[in-house]
Design a protein around this motif. Structure first.
Motif, PDB file in Angstrom:
ATOM      1  N   CYS A   1       0.846  -1.209   0.000  1.00  0.00           N
ATOM      2  CA  CYS A   1       0.000   0.000   0.000  1.00  0.00           C
ATOM      3  C   CYS A   1       0.877   1.253   0.000  1.00  0.00           C
ATOM      4  O   CYS A   1       0.612   2.219  -0.719  1.00  0.00           O
ATOM      5  N   ALA A   2       1.963   1.196   0.756  1.00  0.00           N
ATOM      6  CA  ALA A   2       2.891   2.349   0.775  1.00  0.00           C
ATOM      7  C   ALA A   2       3.483   2.539  -0.628  1.00  0.00           C
ATOM      8  O   ALA A   2       3.521   3.654  -1.152  1.00  0.00           O
ATOM      9  N   ALA A   3       3.878   1.419  -1.242  1.00  0.00           N
ATOM     10  CA  ALA A   3       4.477   1.513  -2.589  1.00  0.00           C
ATOM     11  C   ALA A   3       3.457   2.047  -3.587  1.00  0.00           C
ATOM     12  O   ALA A   3       3.773   2.867  -4.448  1.00  0.00           O
ATOM     13  N   ALA A   4       2.209   1.625  -3.431  1.00  0.00           N
ATOM     14  CA  ALA A   4       1.157   2.086  -4.358  1.00  0.00           C
ATOM     15  C   ALA A   4       0.974   3.598  -4.237  1.00  0.00           C
ATOM     16  O   ALA A   4       0.926   4.316  -5.237  1.00  0.00           O
ATOM     17  N   ASN A   5       0.940   4.096  -3.009  1.00  0.00           N
ATOM     18  CA  ASN A   5       0.818   5.553  -2.801  1.00  0.00           C
ATOM     19  C   ASN A   5       2.027   6.270  -3.412  1.00  0.00           C
ATOM     20  O   ASN A   5       1.895   7.319  -4.046  1.00  0.00           O
ATOM     21  N   PHE A   6       3.209   5.640  -3.262  1.00  0.00           N
ATOM     22  CA  PHE A   6       4.435   6.264  -3.800  1.00  0.00           C
ATOM     23  C   PHE A   6       4.379   6.336  -5.323  1.00  0.00           C
ATOM     24  O   PHE A   6       4.686   7.352  -5.936  1.00  0.00           O
ATOM     25  N   ILE A   7       3.918   5.249  -5.945  1.00  0.00           N
ATOM     26  CA  ILE A   7       3.890   5.203  -7.419  1.00  0.00           C
ATOM     27  C   ILE A   7       2.952   6.287  -7.964  1.00  0.00           C
ATOM     28  O   ILE A   7       3.262   6.987  -8.937  1.00  0.00           O
ATOM     29  N   LEU A   8       1.829   6.497  -7.256  1.00  0.00           N
ATOM     30  CA  LEU A   8       0.907   7.562  -7.703  1.00  0.00           C
ATOM     31  C   LEU A   8       1.528   8.942  -7.492  1.00  0.00           C
ATOM     32  O   LEU A   8       1.346   9.867  -8.280  1.00  0.00           O
TER      33      LEU A   8
ATOM     34  N   SER B   1      11.961  16.111  -5.009  1.00  0.00           N
ATOM     35  CA  SER B   1      10.532  16.159  -4.636  1.00  0.00           C
ATOM     36  C   SER B   1       9.978  14.743  -4.470  1.00  0.00           C
ATOM     37  O   SER B   1       9.258  14.441  -3.506  1.00  0.00           O
ATOM     38  N   ILE B   2      10.366  13.843  -5.371  1.00  0.00           N
ATOM     39  CA  ILE B   2       9.865  12.448  -5.302  1.00  0.00           C
ATOM     40  C   ILE B   2      10.461  11.741  -4.084  1.00  0.00           C
ATOM     41  O   ILE B   2       9.796  10.981  -3.381  1.00  0.00           O
ATOM     42  N   LYS B   3      11.736  12.055  -3.810  1.00  0.00           N
ATOM     43  CA  LYS B   3      12.400  11.432  -2.644  1.00  0.00           C
ATOM     44  C   LYS B   3      11.688  11.844  -1.356  1.00  0.00           C
ATOM     45  O   LYS B   3      11.427  10.998  -0.483  1.00  0.00           O
TER      46      LYS B   3
END
Ligand code: HGY
Ligand code: MN
Ligand code: MN
Length: 406
Positions: free
Chosen positions: A236-243, A296-298
């Protein structure tokens, strides 16, 4: 080019297109049986063209055509592929280099030519791209040789298994004074030439790119017993990150950011994902904008991990600055295009190419060939034989002009 150029070119593309690690798709990573078979096949064509052929320690296939002087013009690209690839990415450029030598029919030029099929341009297995061209320019370092694949096998191990002696790599690197320039023809992998109804174009520059490996570590658990509010679900954390990556890229003109690979552990349908590892590829023609987007992504990744009480790891795998092709070689290609009655259209490349590494030791220039529908890294990838022949004529004309004028 000669009358049967298109027919023999397509036959070679099709023959190489069959050499794959997977029965029903084209997947030809370096250090595999299909890659070794491809090097043998292309090597046989190089020998038949009168070239001396060798494979260096890391696995670059090098066909040499002696000239009056040992200083060398390199014409190259790669024949390794991504997973479920098209047949033209890389291969088109190597076969065009071979076609140029064949068209010379033994004529001696004031310089020598090396046609090189670089090992592991794609970085499919180790995520580090340009292995072969890094080695050729002496830019493959000890630390990079320790990078490991999904099974934990390092690049150094893979080279040894492939029969290479690591200590030889540094001594095989080319010195700048040995090389007079680098030319590469490549399928555009984008829609620009098709939209302009042009068969070929000239590459003005190559976008800078950064590749990362990122992981989120929460807590694996039973899918049936852990209430939602007590979970630390890494997926779920990775999914939020990808978005968040997608949102950042969409808002920045010209930025592209891609999560192409993702592994879930323990990867069971009835277990809460404890750890997710993913790849991140970020590119832009302007290095400053790429770096700003990375920051910003980091921070999005750090905020997501903190918010979900997770550990988070962010590792830079490789980075190359954006580069402008050599004005001298660009003009050479421009003259040849104009002489062939085509506009000298300049296109920037979002895709990376071995020229990025060759630019460390010599001047580089690239020719793009129209790509049907702009589709690449996909079995539907296609370049028309007539467009390829135009590129061959232009490339040959550029080489002959270089031979005449130096
Ligand atoms: O990733 C790239 O740009 C290239 O296909 N290696
Ligand atoms: Mn590619
Ligand atoms: Mn390529």
């Amino acid at each position: 080019m000669k009358a049967n150029f298109q027919k023999s070119f397509v036959e070679r593309i099709e023959a190489l297109g069959k050499l794959s690690e997977e029965a029903d798709k084209l997947t030809r990573p370096s250090f595999t049986p299909s890659m070794r078979a491809a090097n043998v096949l292309v090597g046989s064509w190089m020998s038949a063209a009168g070239m001396t052929v060798r494979q260096d320690t890391i696995g670059n296939l090098i066909g040499r055509y002696e000239g009056e002087n040992p200083k060398t013009l390199i014409i190259g690209s790669h024949i390794d592929t991504v997973r479920d690839a098209g047949k033209y990415d890389g291969t088109l450029g190597v076969l065009l280099g071979l076609a140029i030598v064949e068209a010379l029919e033994g004529k001696k030029l004031p310089f020598s030519i090396e046609v090189i099929a670089f090992c592991d341009e794609e970085g499919l297995r180790f995520h580090l791209s340009y292995l072969g061209s890094r080695a050729i320019v002496g830019a493959l370092d000890e630390k990079q040789l320790t990078f490991a694949d999904a099974e934990g096998i390092s690049i150094a191990e893979a080279i040894k298994q492939n029969g290479g002696v690591i200590s030889r790599i540094p001594q095989e690197a080319k010195k700048p004074e040995e090389v007079i320039g680098y030319l590469e023809a490549h399928i555009e992998q984008g829609p620009v030439l098709e939209a302009m109804n042009l068969p070929i174009g000239i590459v003005s520059g190559i976008a800078g790119q950064s590749r990362f490996e990122i992981s989120f570590t929460g807590e694996a658990g039973h899918a049936g017993t852990v209430p939602m509010r007590l979970r630390r679900d890494a997926l779920c954390a990775a999914a939020n990150f990808i978005l968040a990556v997608q949102a950042e890229a969409i808002k920045t003109e010209g930025l592209v950011a891609t999560v192409g690979q993702l592994t879930v552990e323990p990867s069971a349908s009835n277990a809460i994902p404890g750890r997710v590892t993913l790849s991140l590829d970020i590119r832009h023609q302007e290095d400053k904008l790429r770096q700003f987007a990375i920051e910003s992504i980091k921070s999005s990744a750090e905020n997501i991990a903190a918010g979900e009480g997770m550990l988070h790891r962010w590792t830079l795998i490789s980075e190359s600055p954006s580069l402008h092709c050599s004005p001298k070689l660009l003009n050479l290609l421009k003259e040849s295009l104009i002489a062939a009655k085509y506009p000298a259209t300049m296109i920037s490349s979002g895709a990376g190419h071995d020229g990025v590494q060759l630019s460390r030791i010599t001047e580089i220039a690239m020719l793009f060939v129209r790509c049907r529908g702009g589709i690449s890294h996909n079995p539907l990838e296609y370049a028309a034989p007539s467009d390829i022949e135009i590129a061959a004529d232009v490339l040959l004309a550029a080489v002959m002009t270089l031979a005449k004028n130096g």
